[in-house]
Design a protein around this motif. Structure first.
Motif, short mmCIF file in Angstrom:
data_model
loop_
_atom_site.label_atom_id
_atom_site.label_comp_id
_atom_site.label_asym_id
_atom_site.label_seq_id
_atom_site.Cartn_x
_atom_site.Cartn_y
_atom_site.Cartn_z
N ARG A 145 36.57 25.13 52.11
CA ARG A 145 36.40 26.07 53.23
C ARG A 145 36.61 27.52 52.82
N ARG A 146 37.55 27.77 51.90
CA ARG A 146 37.85 29.17 51.56
C ARG A 146 38.04 29.32 50.06
N PHE A 147 37.51 30.42 49.52
CA PHE A 147 37.59 30.74 48.09
C PHE A 147 38.26 32.11 47.98
N VAL A 148 39.45 32.15 47.39
CA VAL A 148 40.20 33.39 47.22
C VAL A 148 40.04 33.84 45.77
N PHE A 149 39.43 34.99 45.58
CA PHE A 149 39.11 35.50 44.25
C PHE A 149 39.99 36.69 43.91
N ILE A 150 40.72 36.59 42.80
CA ILE A 150 41.56 37.70 42.37
C ILE A 150 40.72 38.58 41.45
N SER A 151 40.33 39.71 41.97
CA SER A 151 39.50 40.67 41.24
C SER A 151 40.40 41.74 40.62
N SER A 152 40.03 42.99 40.68
CA SER A 152 40.81 44.06 40.06
C SER A 152 40.47 45.39 40.69
N VAL A 153 41.46 46.29 40.75
CA VAL A 153 41.21 47.65 41.21
C VAL A 153 40.21 48.36 40.31
N LYS A 154 40.01 47.84 39.11
CA LYS A 154 39.05 48.45 38.19
C LYS A 154 37.63 48.40 38.73
N VAL A 155 37.39 47.55 39.73
CA VAL A 155 36.08 47.57 40.39
C VAL A 155 35.89 48.92 41.09
N ASN A 156 36.95 49.46 41.66
CA ASN A 156 36.88 50.77 42.30
C ASN A 156 36.72 51.89 41.30
N GLY A 157 37.40 51.80 40.16
CA GLY A 157 37.36 52.84 39.16
C GLY A 157 38.66 52.93 38.39
N GLU A 158 38.77 53.95 37.56
CA GLU A 158 39.92 54.10 36.67
C GLU A 158 40.94 55.10 37.16
N HIS A 159 40.54 56.01 38.03
CA HIS A 159 41.51 57.02 38.49
C HIS A 159 41.07 57.59 39.82
N THR A 160 42.01 58.21 40.51
CA THR A 160 41.73 58.87 41.79
C THR A 160 42.19 60.32 41.71
N GLU A 161 41.69 61.13 42.61
CA GLU A 161 42.22 62.48 42.76
C GLU A 161 43.58 62.39 43.45
N PHE A 162 44.47 63.31 43.12
CA PHE A 162 45.82 63.28 43.68
C PHE A 162 45.76 63.28 45.21
N GLY A 163 46.42 62.30 45.81
CA GLY A 163 46.47 62.22 47.26
C GLY A 163 45.26 61.59 47.92
N HIS A 164 44.28 61.15 47.13
CA HIS A 164 43.08 60.51 47.67
C HIS A 164 42.98 59.10 47.11
N ALA A 165 43.50 58.14 47.85
CA ALA A 165 43.60 56.77 47.36
C ALA A 165 42.27 56.03 47.50
N PHE A 166 42.08 55.03 46.63
CA PHE A 166 40.95 54.13 46.78
C PHE A 166 41.09 53.34 48.08
N SER A 167 39.94 53.03 48.69
CA SER A 167 39.91 52.12 49.82
C SER A 167 38.80 51.09 49.58
N GLU A 168 38.80 50.07 50.41
CA GLU A 168 37.81 49.00 50.26
C GLU A 168 36.39 49.46 50.56
N THR A 169 36.25 50.59 51.27
CA THR A 169 34.92 51.07 51.62
C THR A 169 34.32 52.00 50.57
N ASP A 170 35.09 52.35 49.54
CA ASP A 170 34.57 53.22 48.49
C ASP A 170 33.47 52.53 47.70
N ALA A 171 32.52 53.30 47.23
CA ALA A 171 31.48 52.74 46.36
C ALA A 171 32.11 52.27 45.05
N PRO A 172 31.83 51.04 44.62
CA PRO A 172 32.39 50.55 43.35
C PRO A 172 31.99 51.46 42.19
#
Length: 309
Positions: free
Chosen positions: A88-115
């Motif tokens: 019924r359910r598949f839980v996949f452990i991915s990585s923040v690296k899908v979002n990228g390697e770094h953020t600008e100070f004070g601007h966090a990654f979110s799930e809606t960001d382009a990979p």
């Protein structure tokens, strides 16, 4: 509920299995098997932890092909057979690296960001996510994707463990003037979140970032390690530009970028949609990690110390 956990003997998997306790849990240490039917009989949910993990230095002629073989092909092979078996359910452990390697100070990654994966490991995780979403849409199997940043806890390895050992040994570290912000996730927090995602109805077909909910600078991290170990933090206030210059001369620019750069994640979605709150504080997480120990002194610290002298 009957669960199949791949990577169940690994860093995260061992703690997850222990926390699940009396649940019916089956373990698989590999993710690239071509035949899963027997292992999937009666299974209602799969937690897929097994993967070819990120490494600092690739030795393969084609590292992306090596990552794809396990992280993409192996994952989709398992998911395809899981769906056919009625999981019924598949839980996949991915990585923040899908979002990228770094953020600008004070601007966090979110799930809606382009990979924006930047290396072979991150790209393989992103491709696996894409394939899983398509398969879930076609089969109706519920999918949960979790993207953790650096995970720390008892038994942590690599540079995090080495940095803890350096702090415990009282090494003077040139890390006293770094004012970045980085999100980490304690092992116990990640495991708690995975367990939440196994059964929570609102987690179905969602992607989540997860962290401790408290970001730290590298300087604050070292001080936290020292407090957890009951030793003084011996920090030298070497300017970031000097660290970067020295690292560049020594060919360690990437390591120092990770040390000095920002990587923040926003866990508002997990809090609001699932009502999840990290159960372990950063202080407790570091105490548990320090008790687990570390080995050696990380090369980027050795080299940075030399360049600062």
């Amino acid at each position: 509920m009957s669960l199949l956990i791949t990577g169940g003997t690994g860093f995260v998997g061992q703690v997850l299995v222990k926390r699940l306790g009396d649940e019916q849990v089956s373990l698989a240490t590999r993710s690239d098997s071509t035949a899963w039917p027997k292992a999937l009989v009666g299974i209602t949910a799969v937690v897929h932890l097994a993967a070819r993990v990120h490494v600092m230095h690739y030795t393969e002629a084609d590292p992306l092909a090596a990552f794809r073989a396990v992280n993409v092909d192996g994952t989709l092979n398992l998911a395809r057979q899981a769906a056919a078996a009625g999981v019924r359910r598949f839980v996949f452990i991915s990585s923040v690296k899908v979002n990228g390697e770094h953020t600008e100070f004070g601007h966090a990654f979110s799930e809606t960001d382009a990979p924006n994966p930047q290396d072979a490991y991150g790209l393989s995780k992103y491709e696996a996510e894409q394939g899983l979403r398509q398969m879930a849409a076609e089969t109706g199997m519920e999918l949960v994707i979790i993207r953790p940043p650096l995970v720390y806890g008892p038994g942590v390895k690599a540079n995090f463990a080495a940095l803890m050992r350096a702090v415990q040994r009282g090494w003077p570290l040139p890390l006293g003037a770094i004012h970045n912000q980085r999100s980490l996730v304690a092992l116990d927090n990640l495991v708690d979140f995975i367990i939440t995602c196994i059964t929570h109805p609102q987690a179905a077909n969602q992607t989540f970032l997860v962290s401790d909910g408290q970001d730290l600078s590298t300087t604050e991290l070292v001080r936290g390690m020292a407090r957890a170990a009951g030793v003084p933090a011996r920090l030298l206030p070497v300017p970031v530009w000097a660290l970067q210059a020295g690292a560049g001369l020594l060919g360690k620019g990437d390591a120092v970028q990770r040390l000095c750069g920002n990587l923040q994640v926003d866990i508002s979605k997990a809090r609001q949609l699932l009502g999840w709150v990290p159960p372990v504080s950063v202080e407790d997480g570091l105490r548990r990690a320090v008790r687990g120990g570390g080995h050696g002194l990380p090369s980027f610290v050795r080299n940075a110390n030399k360049s600062a002298q």
